[in-house]
Design a protein around this motif. Structure first.
Motif, PDB file in Angstrom:
ATOM      1  N   PRO A   1      80.786 -19.744  84.753  1.00  0.00           N
ATOM      2  CA  PRO A   1      80.575 -20.603  85.899  1.00  0.00           C
ATOM      3  C   PRO A   1      81.708 -20.459  86.913  1.00  0.00           C
ATOM      4  CG  PRO A   1      80.790 -21.873  83.857  1.00  0.00           C
ATOM      5  CD  PRO A   1      80.942 -20.453  83.520  1.00  0.00           C
ATOM      6  N   CYS A   2      81.404 -20.773  88.144  1.00  0.00           N
ATOM      7  CA  CYS A   2      82.397 -20.713  89.211  1.00  0.00           C
ATOM      8  C   CYS A   2      82.976 -22.105  89.427  1.00  0.00           C
ATOM      9  CB  CYS A   2      81.749 -20.209  90.487  1.00  0.00           C
ATOM     10  SG  CYS A   2      81.010 -18.574  90.296  1.00  0.00           S
ATOM     11  N   ARG A   3      84.194 -22.139  89.900  1.00  0.00           N
ATOM     12  CA  ARG A   3      84.865 -23.405  90.146  1.00  0.00           C
ATOM     13  C   ARG A   3      85.297 -23.464  91.607  1.00  0.00           C
ATOM     14  NH1 ARG A   3      82.871 -24.395  85.917  1.00  0.00           N
ATOM     15  NH2 ARG A   3      83.848 -24.323  83.916  1.00  0.00           N
ATOM     16  N   ALA A   4      85.366 -24.678  92.135  1.00  0.00           N
ATOM     17  CA  ALA A   4      85.902 -24.905  93.466  1.00  0.00           C
ATOM     18  C   ALA A   4      86.916 -26.031  93.356  1.00  0.00           C
ATOM     19  CB  ALA A   4      84.796 -25.280  94.442  1.00  0.00           C
ATOM     20  N   ALA A   5      87.981 -25.952  94.146  1.00  0.00           N
ATOM     21  CA  ALA A   5      89.043 -26.957  94.082  1.00  0.00           C
ATOM     22  C   ALA A   5      89.371 -27.460  95.478  1.00  0.00           C
ATOM     23  CB  ALA A   5      90.288 -26.360  93.448  1.00  0.00           C
ATOM     24  N   ASP A   6      89.729 -28.751  95.565  1.00  0.00           N
ATOM     25  CA  ASP A   6      90.147 -29.357  96.821  1.00  0.00           C
ATOM     26  C   ASP A   6      90.827 -30.679  96.513  1.00  0.00           C
ATOM     27  OD1 ASP A   6      90.487 -29.444  99.536  1.00  0.00           O
ATOM     28  OD2 ASP A   6      88.463 -30.129  99.993  1.00  0.00           O
ATOM     29  N   SER A   7      91.382 -31.309  97.553  1.00  0.00           N
ATOM     30  CA  SER A   7      92.015 -32.615  97.356  1.00  0.00           C
ATOM     31  C   SER A   7      91.714 -33.515  98.536  1.00  0.00           C
ATOM     32  CB  SER A   7      93.530 -32.460  97.201  1.00  0.00           C
ATOM     33  OG  SER A   7      94.111 -32.140  98.443  1.00  0.00           O
ATOM     34  N   THR A   8      91.879 -34.811  98.317  1.00  0.00           N
ATOM     35  CA  THR A   8      91.731 -35.808  99.361  1.00  0.00           C
ATOM     36  C   THR A   8      92.706 -36.939  99.072  1.00  0.00           C
ATOM     37  OG1 THR A   8      90.140 -37.126 100.612  1.00  0.00           O
ATOM     38  CG2 THR A   8      89.939 -37.192  98.215  1.00  0.00           C
ATOM     39  N   GLY A   9      92.910 -37.788 100.044  1.00  0.00           N
ATOM     40  CA  GLY A   9      93.818 -38.915  99.862  1.00  0.00           C
ATOM     41  C   GLY A   9      93.061 -40.225  99.823  1.00  0.00           C
ATOM     42  N   LEU A  10      93.511 -41.133  98.968  1.00  0.00           N
ATOM     43  CA  LEU A  10      92.960 -42.481  98.926  1.00  0.00           C
ATOM     44  C   LEU A  10      94.111 -43.467  99.121  1.00  0.00           C
ATOM     45  CD1 LEU A  10      90.452 -42.354  95.926  1.00  0.00           C
ATOM     46  CD2 LEU A  10      89.938 -42.276  98.351  1.00  0.00           C
ATOM     47  N   LYS A  11      93.862 -44.486  99.934  1.00  0.00           N
ATOM     48  CA  LYS A  11      94.872 -45.491 100.209  1.00  0.00           C
ATOM     49  C   LYS A  11      95.033 -46.391  98.998  1.00  0.00           C
ATOM     50  CE  LYS A  11      95.997 -48.705 103.902  1.00  0.00           C
ATOM     51  NZ  LYS A  11      96.927 -49.351 103.044  1.00  0.00           N
ATOM     52  N   ILE A  74      85.638 -18.582  83.203  1.00  0.00           N
ATOM     53  CA  ILE A  74      85.542 -19.002  84.600  1.00  0.00           C
ATOM     54  C   ILE A  74      85.238 -17.746  85.398  1.00  0.00           C
ATOM     55  CG2 ILE A  74      86.766 -19.986  86.564  1.00  0.00           C
ATOM     56  CD1 ILE A  74      88.503 -21.537  84.593  1.00  0.00           C
ATOM     57  N   GLY A  75      84.121 -17.742  86.108  1.00  0.00           N
ATOM     58  CA  GLY A  75      83.723 -16.570  86.882  1.00  0.00           C
ATOM     59  C   GLY A  75      84.582 -16.366  88.112  1.00  0.00           C
ATOM     60  N   SER A  76      84.738 -17.422  88.908  1.00  0.00           N
ATOM     61  CA  SER A  76      85.564 -17.338  90.109  1.00  0.00           C
ATOM     62  C   SER A  76      86.084 -18.717  90.463  1.00  0.00           C
ATOM     63  CB  SER A  76      84.786 -16.751  91.282  1.00  0.00           C
ATOM     64  OG  SER A  76      83.776 -17.645  91.696  1.00  0.00           O
ATOM     65  N   VAL A  77      87.144 -18.730  91.253  1.00  0.00           N
ATOM     66  CA  VAL A  77      87.733 -19.972  91.752  1.00  0.00           C
ATOM     67  C   VAL A  77      87.750 -19.868  93.269  1.00  0.00           C
ATOM     68  CG1 VAL A  77      89.784 -21.432  91.831  1.00  0.00           C
ATOM     69  CG2 VAL A  77      89.140 -20.313  89.694  1.00  0.00           C
ATOM     70  N   THR A  78      87.118 -20.839  93.925  1.00  0.00           N
ATOM     71  CA  THR A  78      87.046 -20.879  95.371  1.00  0.00           C
ATOM     72  C   THR A  78      87.883 -22.047  95.869  1.00  0.00           C
ATOM     73  OG1 THR A  78      84.790 -20.043  95.254  1.00  0.00           O
ATOM     74  CG2 THR A  78      85.476 -20.994  97.340  1.00  0.00           C
ATOM     75  N   ALA A  79      88.758 -21.777  96.829  1.00  0.00           N
ATOM     76  CA  ALA A  79      89.597 -22.827  97.403  1.00  0.00           C
ATOM     77  C   ALA A  79      89.990 -22.422  98.814  1.00  0.00           C
ATOM     78  CB  ALA A  79      90.839 -23.047  96.539  1.00  0.00           C
ATOM     79  N   GLY A  96      91.260 -14.826  83.972  1.00  0.00           N
ATOM     80  CA  GLY A  96      90.286 -13.750  84.088  1.00  0.00           C
ATOM     81  C   GLY A  96      89.220 -14.013  85.133  1.00  0.00           C
ATOM     82  N   ALA A  97      89.512 -14.869  86.102  1.00  0.00           N
ATOM     83  CA  ALA A  97      88.537 -15.225  87.128  1.00  0.00           C
ATOM     84  C   ALA A  97      88.808 -14.487  88.434  1.00  0.00           C
ATOM     85  CB  ALA A  97      88.590 -16.737  87.378  1.00  0.00           C
ATOM     86  N   ASN A  98      87.780 -14.354  89.228  1.00  0.00           N
ATOM     87  CA  ASN A  98      87.932 -13.802  90.572  1.00  0.00           C
ATOM     88  C   ASN A  98      88.438 -14.893  91.496  1.00  0.00           C
ATOM     89  OD1 ASN A  98      86.894 -11.258  89.899  1.00  0.00           O
ATOM     90  ND2 ASN A  98      84.808 -12.030  90.096  1.00  0.00           N
ATOM     91  N   THR A  99      89.190 -14.511  92.497  1.00  0.00           N
ATOM     92  CA  THR A  99      89.752 -15.455  93.444  1.00  0.00           C
ATOM     93  C   THR A  99      89.024 -15.349  94.770  1.00  0.00           C
ATOM     94  OG1 THR A  99      91.914 -15.156  92.429  1.00  0.00           O
ATOM     95  CG2 THR A  99      91.877 -16.178  94.581  1.00  0.00           C
ATOM     96  N   VAL A 100      88.590 -16.492  95.289  1.00  0.00           N
ATOM     97  CA  VAL A 100      88.001 -16.537  96.622  1.00  0.00           C
ATOM     98  C   VAL A 100      88.835 -17.526  97.437  1.00  0.00           C
ATOM     99  CG1 VAL A 100      85.918 -16.903  97.982  1.00  0.00           C
ATOM    100  CG2 VAL A 100      85.730 -16.077  95.639  1.00  0.00           C
ATOM    101  N   ILE A 101      89.975 -17.044  97.901  1.00  0.00           N
ATOM    102  CA  ILE A 101      90.896 -17.826  98.723  1.00  0.00           C
ATOM    103  C   ILE A 101      91.224 -16.977  99.944  1.00  0.00           C
ATOM    104  CG2 ILE A 101      93.185 -18.875  98.865  1.00  0.00           C
ATOM    105  CD1 ILE A 101      93.078 -19.293  95.836  1.00  0.00           C
TER     106      ILE A 101
END
Length: 195
Positions: A1-11, A74-79, A96-101
């Protein structure tokens, strides 16, 4: 499976704000950063980290990847481009994953010889050869929007954390993620064109 990563802020209703409201004085805003890793196919949140607002996004990516069991491929990581660091590329290559950055506009090739650096230099070469726009389409960078959608869902459950203690804030975020994953398990609507 592919993964995606991100962040956000909460007050956060922080100690400083509570004291300021009760006793007067200047308000001190407190934020927590929520870092998510999702499975792009199932849209399930698979990894989460909660940090103070002073921690950047890139240092947290290896911790997100470590939350995925080592025996699970992990197939790929997108960020997004903020994750274009040696530490992130090496952590992704170690799994061992592909990088999509996307490399930055003024990015230069890295001289170190690691699997992560080689993959990043190849992405840099491809983006310069194809152009950034075509590289984004070719690499399927648009899949990153799925994690952006999850971040929006997180904020729909509330733009602030009510707990003042960090451990309770972590528990509050975990509950939100359990709710989001519960809704995801119910199913994703399939839209078909009519006519």
């Amino acid at each position: 499976p592919c993964r995606a990563a991100d962040s956000t802020g909460l007050k956060v209703e922080g100690e400083g704000e509570w004291n300021a409201r009760k006793h007067g004085g200047p308000k001190r805003r407190v934020w927590r950063k929520i870092h998510l890793g999702i499975d792009e196919k199932t849209l399930e949140v698979r990894a989460v980290e909660i940090t103070g607002s002073h921690i950047g996004d890139a240092p947290v990516l290896p911790d997100l990847l470590n939350q995925i069991p080592a025996d699970e491929a992990i197939g790929s990581v997108t960020a997004d481009g903020v994750y274009d660091t040696r530490k992130c590329h090496d952590a992704i290559a170690d799994r061992g994953a592909n990088t999509v950055i996307p490399p930055g506009k003024s990015a230069k090739p890295w001289k170190t010889v690691t699997a992560g650096a080689l993959a990043r230099n190849e992405a840099l070469r491809a983006s310069k050869y194809l152009g950034r726009s075509i590289w984004r389409n070719w690499s399927a960078y648009h899949r990153r929007s799925r994690v952006e959608t999850k971040m929006h869902c997180m904020k729909l459950l509330g733009q602030r954390l009510m707990a003042r203690d960090f451990d309770r804030q972590v528990a509050e975020v975990q509950v939100r993620i359990a709710v989001m994953n519960g809704y995801t398990d119910l199913g994703i609507p399939v839209t078909e064109a009519v006519g």
